[in-house]
Scaffold this motif. Structure first.
Motif, short mmCIF file in Angstrom:
data_model
loop_
_atom_site.label_atom_id
_atom_site.label_comp_id
_atom_site.label_asym_id
_atom_site.label_seq_id
_atom_site.Cartn_x
_atom_site.Cartn_y
_atom_site.Cartn_z
N TYR A 38 0.85 -1.20 0.00
CA TYR A 38 0.00 0.00 0.00
C TYR A 38 0.89 1.26 0.00
CZ TYR A 38 -4.06 -2.85 1.44
OH TYR A 38 -5.07 -3.78 1.51
N VAL A 39 2.00 1.18 0.74
CA VAL A 39 2.87 2.36 0.86
C VAL A 39 3.57 2.64 -0.47
CG1 VAL A 39 4.78 3.38 2.17
CG2 VAL A 39 3.18 1.82 3.31
N VAL A 40 4.05 1.57 -1.12
CA VAL A 40 4.69 1.73 -2.44
C VAL A 40 3.66 2.26 -3.44
CG1 VAL A 40 5.76 0.44 -4.35
CG2 VAL A 40 6.55 0.07 -2.01
N GLU A 41 2.42 1.76 -3.38
CA GLU A 41 1.38 2.25 -4.29
C GLU A 41 1.09 3.73 -4.05
OE1 GLU A 41 -1.00 -2.03 -4.74
OE2 GLU A 41 -1.91 -0.44 -3.54
N GLU A 42 1.10 4.13 -2.79
CA GLU A 42 0.88 5.55 -2.48
C GLU A 42 1.96 6.41 -3.12
OE1 GLU A 42 0.13 6.53 1.64
OE2 GLU A 42 0.79 8.61 1.36
N ALA A 43 3.22 5.96 -3.02
CA ALA A 43 4.33 6.71 -3.62
C ALA A 43 4.14 6.78 -5.14
CB ALA A 43 5.65 6.02 -3.28
N TYR A 44 3.80 5.65 -5.73
CA TYR A 44 3.64 5.56 -7.18
C TYR A 44 2.53 6.51 -7.66
CZ TYR A 44 2.46 3.26 -11.62
OH TYR A 44 2.18 2.99 -12.93
N LEU A 45 1.40 6.50 -6.94
CA LEU A 45 0.27 7.36 -7.33
C LEU A 45 0.59 8.85 -7.15
CD1 LEU A 45 -2.70 5.39 -5.74
CD2 LEU A 45 -2.18 5.65 -8.18
N SER A 46 1.66 9.14 -6.43
CA SER A 46 2.05 10.54 -6.21
C SER A 46 3.13 10.98 -7.19
CB SER A 46 2.55 10.73 -4.78
OG SER A 46 1.66 10.15 -3.89
N GLY A 47 3.44 10.13 -8.16
CA GLY A 47 4.42 10.52 -9.19
C GLY A 47 5.86 10.15 -8.88
N ILE A 48 6.07 9.36 -7.84
CA ILE A 48 7.42 8.94 -7.47
C ILE A 48 7.93 7.90 -8.48
CG2 ILE A 48 8.75 7.66 -5.71
CD1 ILE A 48 7.84 10.43 -4.65
N LEU A 121 6.51 6.16 6.14
CA LEU A 121 6.78 5.04 7.04
C LEU A 121 6.12 3.77 6.48
CD1 LEU A 121 6.69 6.51 10.63
CD2 LEU A 121 8.49 6.57 8.91
N GLY A 122 6.88 2.67 6.52
CA GLY A 122 6.45 1.43 5.86
C GLY A 122 5.37 0.65 6.58
N ASP A 123 4.90 1.15 7.74
CA ASP A 123 3.87 0.39 8.46
C ASP A 123 2.60 1.22 8.65
OD1 ASP A 123 4.79 2.22 10.27
OD2 ASP A 123 5.31 0.78 11.82
N ASN A 124 2.44 2.26 7.83
CA ASN A 124 1.24 3.10 7.93
C ASN A 124 0.53 3.15 6.59
OD1 ASN A 124 1.01 5.50 10.36
ND2 ASN A 124 2.78 4.14 10.38
N ILE A 125 -0.79 3.03 6.62
CA ILE A 125 -1.58 3.16 5.39
C ILE A 125 -2.40 4.44 5.50
CG2 ILE A 125 -3.51 2.18 4.07
CD1 ILE A 125 -2.70 -0.57 5.02
N THR A 126 -2.45 5.22 4.42
CA THR A 126 -3.36 6.37 4.41
C THR A 126 -4.34 6.19 3.25
OG1 THR A 126 -1.96 7.76 2.98
CG2 THR A 126 -1.63 7.96 5.35
N ASN A 127 -5.60 6.53 3.48
CA ASN A 127 -6.63 6.32 2.48
C ASN A 127 -7.64 7.47 2.56
OD1 ASN A 127 -8.39 5.23 0.66
ND2 ASN A 127 -9.08 3.56 1.96
N PRO A 128 -7.73 8.38 1.57
CA PRO A 128 -6.97 8.42 0.32
C PRO A 128 -5.49 8.74 0.58
CG PRO A 128 -8.25 10.43 0.56
CD PRO A 128 -8.65 9.53 1.69
N PRO A 129 -4.63 8.40 -0.41
CA PRO A 129 -3.19 8.59 -0.21
C PRO A 129 -2.82 10.04 0.15
CG PRO A 129 -3.61 7.42 -2.25
CD PRO A 129 -4.94 7.88 -1.74
N GLY A 239 -8.04 12.29 5.93
CA GLY A 239 -8.44 10.95 5.51
C GLY A 239 -8.28 9.95 6.65
N LYS A 240 -8.26 8.68 6.26
CA LYS A 240 -8.15 7.61 7.26
C LYS A 240 -6.71 7.11 7.30
CE LYS A 240 -10.95 5.31 9.72
NZ LYS A 240 -11.46 5.56 10.88
N ARG A 241 -6.16 6.99 8.51
CA ARG A 241 -4.79 6.51 8.63
C ARG A 241 -4.78 5.29 9.55
NH1 ARG A 241 0.07 6.81 12.25
NH2 ARG A 241 -1.49 7.68 13.67
N TYR A 242 -4.08 4.24 9.14
CA TYR A 242 -3.97 3.05 10.00
C TYR A 242 -2.51 2.82 10.31
CZ TYR A 242 -8.53 2.31 7.85
OH TYR A 242 -9.80 2.47 7.40
N ASP A 243 -2.22 2.64 11.59
CA ASP A 243 -0.86 2.32 12.03
C ASP A 243 -0.80 0.81 12.21
OD1 ASP A 243 1.53 1.93 13.24
OD2 ASP A 243 1.05 3.06 15.06
N ILE A 244 -0.18 0.13 11.25
CA ILE A 244 -0.21 -1.33 11.27
C ILE A 244 0.84 -1.90 12.24
CG2 ILE A 244 -0.27 -3.39 9.74
CD1 ILE A 244 -2.55 -1.38 9.19
N GLY A 245 1.57 -1.00 12.90
CA GLY A 245 2.49 -1.45 13.96
C GLY A 245 1.73 -1.75 15.25
#
Ligand code: G1P
Length: 281
Positions: A38-48, A121-129, A239-245
């Motif tokens: 999800y984190v890599v997808e967020e970066a990708y959708l932001s033009g990274i 951070l690799g253990d957090n999801i944000t939705n929408p990115p 938005g919604k943020r989840y701390d998967i840690g």
């Protein structure tokens, strides 16, 4: 333009034990995918275009996940992942000792090479990115910017917390930051959520900070220097943020995202409704 992204994924995952005894916390599944996807997808959708993942001991599963798969034609999820990976360069570096987030970020200096960059951070999801929105604020203010959200007072001691002045709706100028303050000492209810756009000057400050909260090198302490010397902004993420840690947040993320899932959402909703009705009988 922000083209580079750094994803620290070296944390020990202590709060997720025993799940994380032999598995990186960043590969814990949320519905169909490991968190870090999800984190890599967020970066990708932001033009990274280029990503550096900072791993450590016991984290090889992360590299395997983003490697080529023999099962490509067996799953449309794998095909979608593959399409994204063709457009990205992913690099890895290992943190040698678990000395904290600030220490892990130091490993990105050569990769970043004097450009502003995104830090996710690799253990957090944000939705929408959240990253795309942060980049917009960075481009308007031409200064480093971090995402924050309002959290319940009792949760403030789990976060970095900012002291800030509002400059426009949803944007603040940061006056000070403190890592995991005692509830009664928290300067506001605005907590840092693990999404940052940073100037490469952060590496100068990271070299200077000493050991901080929990006996670790804290990114928050370097940001505090940055806000004093260069200016630092905060963006209020709504938005919604989840701390998967954290196990409870991880379960909530699974339920909420499964309910919205195209493939299993409807059936899951029916099942959950029955389960809830039965448990109140
Ligand atoms: C890190 C940061 C903290 C931030 C948090 C968000 O802490 O140091 O400032 O609020 O991420 O998840 P950690 O959760 O890694 O202890």
């Amino acid at each position: 333009m922000i083209k580079k992204c750094v994803i620290p994924a070296a944390g020990l995952g202590t709060r997720m034990l025993p799940i994380t005894k032999a598995q990186p916390k960043e590969t814990v599944p949320v519905v169909h995918k490991p968190v870090i996807q999800y984190v890599v997808e967020e970066a990708y959708l932001s033009g990274i275009k280029e990503i550096l993942i900072i791993t450590g001991k016991g984290k090889r599963a992360i590299e395997d996940h983003f490697d080529r798969s023999e099962l490509l034609n067996k799953s449309h999820y794998l095909e979608e992942l593959e399409i994204m990976l063709r457009d990205l360069d992913i690099f890895y570096v290992r943190q040698r000792d678990p000395k904290g987030l600030g220490d892990a970020v130091r490993y990105a200096e050569a990769f970043v090479d004097d450009e502003p960059f995104a830090l996710l951070l690799g253990d957090n999801i944000t939705n929408p990115p959240c990253t795309r929105m942060l980049i917009d604020v960075f481009e308007r203010y031409k200064a480093s910017v971090i995402a924050v959200e309002e959290v319940e007072v009792s949760r403030l001691s789990h976060h970095g917390v900012i002291k800030a002045d509002k400059v426009e709706k949803g944007v603040f100028r940061v006056e000070d930051l403190v890592e995991k303050p005692k509830v009664e000492e928290a300067p506001s209810n605005l907590a840092v959520i693990g999404r940052y756009i940073l100037s490469p000057k952060i590496f100068e400050y990271l070299k200077k900070v000493g050991v901080g909260y929990g006996g670790e090198i804290q990114l928050t302490d370097a940001l505090r220097e940055m806000c004093r010397q260069d200016g630092l902004y905060a963006y209020l993420y709504l938005g919604k943020r989840y701390d998967i840690g954290n196990k409870l947040e991880w379960l909530k993320a699974n339920v909420e995202l499964a309910l919205r899932d195209k493939e299993i959402g409807e059936e899951f909703k029916k099942w959950l409704k029955t389960l809830i009705l039965n448990s109140f009988k």
